[in-house]
Design a protein around this motif. Sequence first.
Motif, mmCIF file in Angstrom:
data_model
loop_
_atom_site.group_PDB
_atom_site.id
_atom_site.type_symbol
_atom_site.label_atom_id
_atom_site.label_comp_id
_atom_site.label_asym_id
_atom_site.label_seq_id
_atom_site.Cartn_x
_atom_site.Cartn_y
_atom_site.Cartn_z
ATOM 1 N N ALA A 184 22.228 -9.874 9.164
ATOM 2 C CA ALA A 184 21.201 -10.338 8.228
ATOM 3 C C ALA A 184 20.839 -9.229 7.241
ATOM 4 N N ALA A 185 20.687 -8.006 7.753
ATOM 5 C CA ALA A 185 20.345 -6.882 6.864
ATOM 6 C C ALA A 185 21.502 -6.598 5.912
ATOM 7 N N HIS A 186 22.696 -6.485 6.461
ATOM 8 C CA HIS A 186 23.865 -6.215 5.609
ATOM 9 C C HIS A 186 24.038 -7.313 4.567
ATOM 10 N N GLY A 187 23.711 -8.547 4.966
ATOM 11 C CA GLY A 187 23.825 -9.681 4.047
ATOM 12 C C GLY A 187 22.876 -9.565 2.865
ATOM 13 N N GLU A 188 21.793 -8.778 3.043
ATOM 14 C CA GLU A 188 20.871 -8.537 1.928
ATOM 15 C C GLU A 188 21.162 -7.198 1.259
ATOM 16 N N ASN A 189 22.378 -6.695 1.471
ATOM 17 C CA ASN A 189 22.775 -5.404 0.903
ATOM 18 C C ASN A 189 21.889 -4.261 1.363
ATOM 19 N N ARG A 190 21.363 -4.383 2.575
ATOM 20 C CA ARG A 190 20.595 -3.276 3.123
ATOM 21 C C ARG A 190 21.356 -2.680 4.296
ATOM 22 N N ALA A 191 21.387 -1.354 4.323
ATOM 23 C CA ALA A 191 21.922 -0.680 5.495
ATOM 24 C C ALA A 191 20.936 -0.885 6.646
ATOM 25 N N VAL A 192 21.318 -0.504 7.850
ATOM 26 C CA VAL A 192 20.393 -0.561 8.980
ATOM 27 C C VAL A 192 20.054 0.864 9.426
ATOM 28 N N ALA A 232 0.836 -1.205 0.000
ATOM 29 C CA ALA A 232 0.000 0.000 0.000
ATOM 30 C C ALA A 232 0.873 1.258 0.000
ATOM 31 N N LEU A 233 1.934 1.251 0.798
ATOM 32 C CA LEU A 233 2.753 2.458 0.926
ATOM 33 C C LEU A 233 3.611 2.698 -0.305
ATOM 34 N N THR A 234 3.995 1.646 -0.998
ATOM 35 C CA THR A 234 4.815 1.841 -2.192
ATOM 36 C C THR A 234 3.941 1.980 -3.443
ATOM 37 N N GLY A 235 2.628 1.821 -3.294
ATOM 38 C CA GLY A 235 1.720 2.058 -4.409
ATOM 39 C C GLY A 235 1.474 3.549 -4.556
ATOM 40 N N ASP A 236 0.270 3.927 -5.020
ATOM 41 C CA ASP A 236 0.039 5.356 -5.216
ATOM 42 C C ASP A 236 -0.881 5.921 -4.140
ATOM 43 N N ALA A 237 -0.691 5.439 -2.900
ATOM 44 C CA ALA A 237 -1.482 5.959 -1.791
ATOM 45 C C ALA A 237 -1.184 7.438 -1.556
ATOM 46 N N LEU A 238 0.018 7.857 -1.923
ATOM 47 C CA LEU A 238 0.463 9.226 -1.694
ATOM 48 C C LEU A 238 1.075 9.770 -2.978
ATOM 49 N N PRO A 239 0.965 11.071 -3.218
ATOM 50 C CA PRO A 239 1.702 11.635 -4.359
ATOM 51 C C PRO A 239 3.211 11.704 -4.098
ATOM 52 N N GLN A 240 3.602 11.744 -2.814
ATOM 53 C CA GLN A 240 5.024 11.860 -2.470
ATOM 54 C C GLN A 240 5.784 10.575 -2.803
ATOM 55 N N ARG A 241 7.086 10.719 -2.986
ATOM 56 C CA ARG A 241 7.951 9.545 -3.119
ATOM 57 C C ARG A 241 8.182 8.984 -1.723
ATOM 58 N N VAL A 242 8.113 7.668 -1.610
ATOM 59 C CA VAL A 242 8.150 7.040 -0.290
ATOM 60 C C VAL A 242 9.290 6.033 -0.224
ATOM 61 N N LEU A 243 10.133 6.177 0.790
ATOM 62 C CA LEU A 243 11.158 5.175 1.096
ATOM 63 C C LEU A 243 10.747 4.505 2.407
ATOM 64 N N LEU A 244 10.803 3.196 2.443
ATOM 65 C CA LEU A 244 10.378 2.465 3.638
ATOM 66 C C LEU A 244 11.583 1.908 4.392
ATOM 67 N N ALA A 302 11.889 -4.840 -1.536
ATOM 68 C CA ALA A 302 11.947 -3.379 -1.404
ATOM 69 C C ALA A 302 13.310 -2.952 -0.880
ATOM 70 N N ALA A 303 13.849 -1.913 -1.480
ATOM 71 C CA ALA A 303 15.143 -1.410 -1.015
ATOM 72 C C ALA A 303 14.940 -0.575 0.234
ATOM 73 N N GLY A 304 15.976 0.143 0.639
ATOM 74 C CA GLY A 304 15.855 0.998 1.810
ATOM 75 C C GLY A 304 16.484 0.328 3.002
ATOM 76 N N PRO A 305 17.034 1.141 3.891
ATOM 77 C CA PRO A 305 17.644 0.581 5.097
ATOM 78 C C PRO A 305 16.622 -0.222 5.901
ATOM 79 N N TYR A 306 17.121 -1.101 6.752
ATOM 80 C CA TYR A 306 16.260 -1.980 7.543
ATOM 81 C C TYR A 306 16.165 -1.456 8.968
ATOM 82 N N LYS A 307 14.923 -1.204 9.412
ATOM 83 C CA LYS A 307 14.719 -0.598 10.727
ATOM 84 C C LYS A 307 14.879 -1.636 11.834
#
Length: 454
Positions: free
Chosen positions: A261-269, A215-227, A236-241
């Motif tokens: 685990a996050a770094h292993g998926e090429n995601r920052a934390v 839902a958040l990466t769809g067109d729920a918002l006109p803004q660009r959204v990073l999760l 989905a890309a983006g650092p892992y919370k």
Amino acid sequence: MTGLLIRDAELEGERRADVRIGDGTITEIAPALDRRPGEPVLDAGGGALLPGLCDHHLHLYAIAARARSVLCGPPRVRTAEGLRAALAAAVADEHGWIRGIGYHESVAGPLDAGILDRLHPARPVRIQHRSGALWMVNGAGATALGLAAGDHPGIERDEHGVPTGRLWRADDWLRAHLPAAWPPDLTATGTRLARLGITAVTDATPDLDPAAVAALTGDALPQRVLLLGAPLGHPAAGPYKIVLADSDLPEYDALTAKIRAAHGENRAVAVHCVTREALALLLAALDETGTRAGDRIEHAALVPAELLSRIAELGLRIVTQPGFLADRGDDYLRDIPAAEHPDLYRLRSLVAAGIRCTASSDAPYGPLDPWAVMHAAAHRETPAGRTVGAAERIDVGRALAGYLSDPTDPGGPPRRVALGTIADLVLLRAPLATAVRKPSAELVRATFIGGVPR
Ligand SMILES: [Zn+2]
């Protein structure tokens, strides 16, 4: 898509130019451009044309939900009687639930189901603590949720195993057990963000389920959204919370395993870190796991001076919230030992230490308005007019630069209005110098996302 000619805009706070937008990008910038047949024209009158603002840390669904909630804490509600009245007057949702927010113990002490039942037994009530970490439900709410049979570790129980009505960091469980009003509609939130000049947001809600991610990466918002909350294994890309709960820090080994685990998926934390203990634990863990470009600390509410150089050496960036000082700075001055006041929501010393950092809102927990956050970064004034850590003030221009940095590079160099760039823009009613002297959302005249006015 029709283009647009913006005449006489101020760029970079100095020169004036005409700017042409076509197909969502900036196609021409020149001292004077001829209008094309049929081309719409907007006369900027010397107002500043800036890249659209990015709020690097907020919570979209919580912002939308807050608009339908009753405030249960200061300044609106300060006593148990006030809370009783607020709940009695509250309008329930279509399922009969009352949703409260912003609770603080100064109102009626720690709340549980028993205390809430004395205040409002009739309708199911859930109240969120101001920190966002805790929900409190009354008896009717506990029954409606099936709390007794719940299996989430955040469901607090007394010595007999009976739920107290307190749910710690159990938002995912709560969502799954509330009547379906999910996901909330974000249309009004998108409009509100655009009116503030925001064209991109980073949602920092942890542990989003696949439906929320979609839902958040769809067109729920006109803004660009990073999760930040897309689960591991999700494309989905983006650092892992990662949340280091203030009240219950994770085991060191569990934390290093998560980071790996996050770094292993090429995601920052992106690690939620409010207390000094949490920060010390995180730095120790990252010493062992190593860091990745893009690793970020969320909040960094308390940073002892002796840790600044280590944070810089590790190449960590900080996404912090000086807006909290304007919102609840007096509580900090009262509740936090005086010796730690210089460590609160640092900014200038982060910059001086060479740490990439930016202000953001953490809305709805902190004030959303970026212009108010910039003002808070520059003044650090509490609601009562006291100052928290005057040495940590940065100028408004520096705070604005953080909001202009790319979503994938928070605290990095500000984006620019330049030929060939995406037309995510905010046009102000005044030159930049005016906005820097007196930042205000009222200066926002128009916001464009991909060249489309919003
Ligand atoms: Zn947050």
